[in-house]
Design a protein around this motif. Structure first.
Motif, mmCIF file in Angstrom:
data_model
loop_
_atom_site.group_PDB
_atom_site.id
_atom_site.type_symbol
_atom_site.label_atom_id
_atom_site.label_comp_id
_atom_site.label_asym_id
_atom_site.label_seq_id
_atom_site.Cartn_x
_atom_site.Cartn_y
_atom_site.Cartn_z
ATOM 1 N N SER A 99 -3.102 -2.160 1.049
ATOM 2 C CA SER A 99 -1.721 -2.620 1.042
ATOM 3 C C SER A 99 -1.369 -3.120 2.436
ATOM 4 C CB SER A 99 -0.777 -1.478 0.635
ATOM 5 O OG SER A 99 0.569 -1.914 0.618
ATOM 6 N N VAL A 101 1.330 -3.991 5.417
ATOM 7 C CA VAL A 101 2.654 -3.645 5.935
ATOM 8 C C VAL A 101 2.993 -4.597 7.080
ATOM 9 C CG1 VAL A 101 2.498 -1.224 5.287
ATOM 10 C CG2 VAL A 101 1.730 -1.927 7.537
ATOM 11 N N PHE A 252 0.299 4.951 -2.445
ATOM 12 C CA PHE A 252 0.906 4.028 -1.482
ATOM 13 C C PHE A 252 2.426 4.167 -1.490
ATOM 14 C CE2 PHE A 252 -3.018 1.272 -1.394
ATOM 15 C CZ PHE A 252 -3.183 1.325 -0.025
ATOM 16 N N ASN A 253 3.007 4.303 -2.670
ATOM 17 C CA ASN A 253 4.461 4.461 -2.748
ATOM 18 C C ASN A 253 4.922 5.711 -2.006
ATOM 19 O OD1 ASN A 253 4.762 2.149 -4.253
ATOM 20 N ND2 ASN A 253 4.717 3.198 -6.228
ATOM 21 N N LYS A 256 4.706 5.096 1.757
ATOM 22 C CA LYS A 256 5.711 4.165 2.268
ATOM 23 C C LYS A 256 7.138 4.695 2.131
ATOM 24 C CE LYS A 256 2.965 -0.042 1.842
ATOM 25 N NZ LYS A 256 2.887 -1.414 1.308
ATOM 26 N N GLN A 257 7.298 5.891 1.575
ATOM 27 C CA GLN A 257 8.603 6.526 1.647
ATOM 28 C C GLN A 257 8.921 6.946 3.080
ATOM 29 O OE1 GLN A 257 8.692 9.718 -1.188
ATOM 30 N NE2 GLN A 257 8.457 8.361 -2.947
ATOM 31 N N ARG A 259 9.566 5.742 6.468
ATOM 32 C CA ARG A 259 10.004 4.415 6.923
ATOM 33 C C ARG A 259 9.231 3.929 8.137
ATOM 34 N NH1 ARG A 259 16.578 4.157 6.048
ATOM 35 N NH2 ARG A 259 16.567 4.788 3.848
ATOM 36 N N LEU A 261 6.180 4.171 8.481
ATOM 37 C CA LEU A 261 4.899 3.674 7.980
ATOM 38 C C LEU A 261 5.072 2.416 7.142
ATOM 39 C CD1 LEU A 261 3.270 7.064 6.883
ATOM 40 C CD2 LEU A 261 3.198 5.943 9.114
ATOM 41 N N ALA A 262 6.208 2.301 6.450
ATOM 42 C CA ALA A 262 6.456 1.124 5.621
ATOM 43 C C ALA A 262 6.558 -0.140 6.461
ATOM 44 C CB ALA A 262 7.726 1.317 4.800
ATOM 45 N N THR A 263 7.023 0.003 7.696
ATOM 46 C CA THR A 263 6.995 -1.064 8.699
ATOM 47 C C THR A 263 6.363 -0.475 9.949
ATOM 48 O OG1 THR A 263 9.010 -2.095 7.840
ATOM 49 C CG2 THR A 263 8.360 -2.669 10.083
ATOM 50 N N ARG A 264 5.399 -1.176 10.516
ATOM 51 C CA ARG A 264 4.728 -0.640 11.700
ATOM 52 C C ARG A 264 5.514 -0.990 12.963
ATOM 53 N NH1 ARG A 264 -1.425 -1.833 14.035
ATOM 54 N NH2 ARG A 264 -0.932 -1.108 16.148
ATOM 55 N N LEU A 276 -0.207 7.906 9.635
ATOM 56 C CA LEU A 276 -0.629 7.905 8.233
ATOM 57 C C LEU A 276 -1.307 9.220 7.869
ATOM 58 C CD1 LEU A 276 -2.044 4.264 8.110
ATOM 59 C CD2 LEU A 276 -0.135 5.095 6.724
#
Length: 286
Positions: A99, A101, A252-253, A256-257, A259, A261-264, A276
């Motif tokens: 995935s 990001v 992955f979901n 990515k909860q 935040r 990690l959902a955006t680096r 991670l």
């Protein structure tokens, strides 16, 4: 204890695995307080300087994160908790996927000197930031067990391909069996999507004795049909078994909860990789 912080049961598991204070004199900030500060940062994605005062100085939390990243503490904890989750063992039907990001502008510009402690995958250099269609990005490569729990996580620049990272991800799996000998690495069954459907990959998996369910790509089907009888038989494909691959998407979901990690936002690949790993630890401890 507040929402998102270490529970008492989780703390009892990881406390013996943490290094003892290495600093003489002065007061060593409590490990649990510091880890809760790190978890708050990863959960909210806020800048380090905005860390609430109840976690102590932000520099202390950041330095502890950096130090335990360099000495491999987070990986050691993950290896120890990976079968702790309510006592149920790893399910060895393993799903692999990747995935992308987005990398924030603050993630760029890491110093080239003074180097990162990140051990990059073969043939890849830098801080795992590349360019894909969306701009600066990092790609997460993940192997999850049959219950959607992370077993290994690697990162590459966003434009990197999936297939070259399949075997590094599989080789990063090492689960202690509780018996003498090497940790277990080989799955009972491997599930993957068409991004891994290369003939050379299938041959290598067969040589290693790894059963796999990977759908055939359209161009591969076309070439085989054109060759007629010389094209050989299509690889076996268990459609029902392949439906279980959605567990890696759910994993992955869950990652990515967080935040952060959902955006680096981090400049160093080693710190993002460690973040991670920390999220994976919390998934296993829930």
């Amino acid at each position: 204890m507040r929402r998102g912080e270490l529970t008492d049961s989780a703390w009892l598991v990881i406390a013996p695995l943490l290094p003892s204070p290495a600093v003489r004199g002065g007061r060593w900030r409590d490990h649990r307080q510091v880890i809760n500060g790190i978890l708050w940062k990863l959960r909210t994605g806020a800048p380090w300087r905005d860390l609430p005062e109840r976690f102590g100085p932000w520099k202390t939390c950041h330095e502890r994160l950096r130090r335990w990243t360099a000495d491999g503490t987070w990986e050691k904890i993950l290896a120890a908790v990976i079968v702790h989750d309510d006592g149920r063992p790893v399910e060895w039907v393993i799903s692999v996927d990747s995935s992308v990001v987005r990398a924030h502008q603050h993630a760029a510009g890491a110093r080239k000197k003074g180097g990162s402690t990140w051990s990059s995958p073969p043939a890849l250099t830098g801080e795992a930031i590349g360019r894909s269609r969306g701009g600066l990005s990092t790609k997460i490569h993940l192997a999850a067990d049959g219950r959607g729990r992370p077993l290994s996580i690697l990162i590459t620049p966003g434009q990197a391909g999936d297939n070259p990272m399949l075997f590094p991800v599989l080789e990063a799996i090492a689960v202690a069996t509780g018996k003498p000998g090497w940790p277990r690495r080989r799955p009972d069954l491997l599930l993957a999507d068409k991004g891994y459907a290369h003939d050379s990959t299938r041959r290598r998996l067969r040589r290693r004795g790894i059963k796999h369910v990977i759908p055939e790509r359209a161009d591969t089907i076309g070439r085989r049909v054109q060759k007629g009888s010389r094209g050989g038989r299509p690889p076996g494909f268990d459609r029902q078994a392949h439906k279980q691959r959605n567990v890696v998407e759910r994993c992955f979901n869950r990652l990515k909860q967080w935040r952060d990690l959902a955006t680096r936002y981090t400049k160093r690949a080693s710190i993002y990789q460690a973040s991670l790993t920390i999220a994976a630890i919390m998934i296993w401890l829930r």
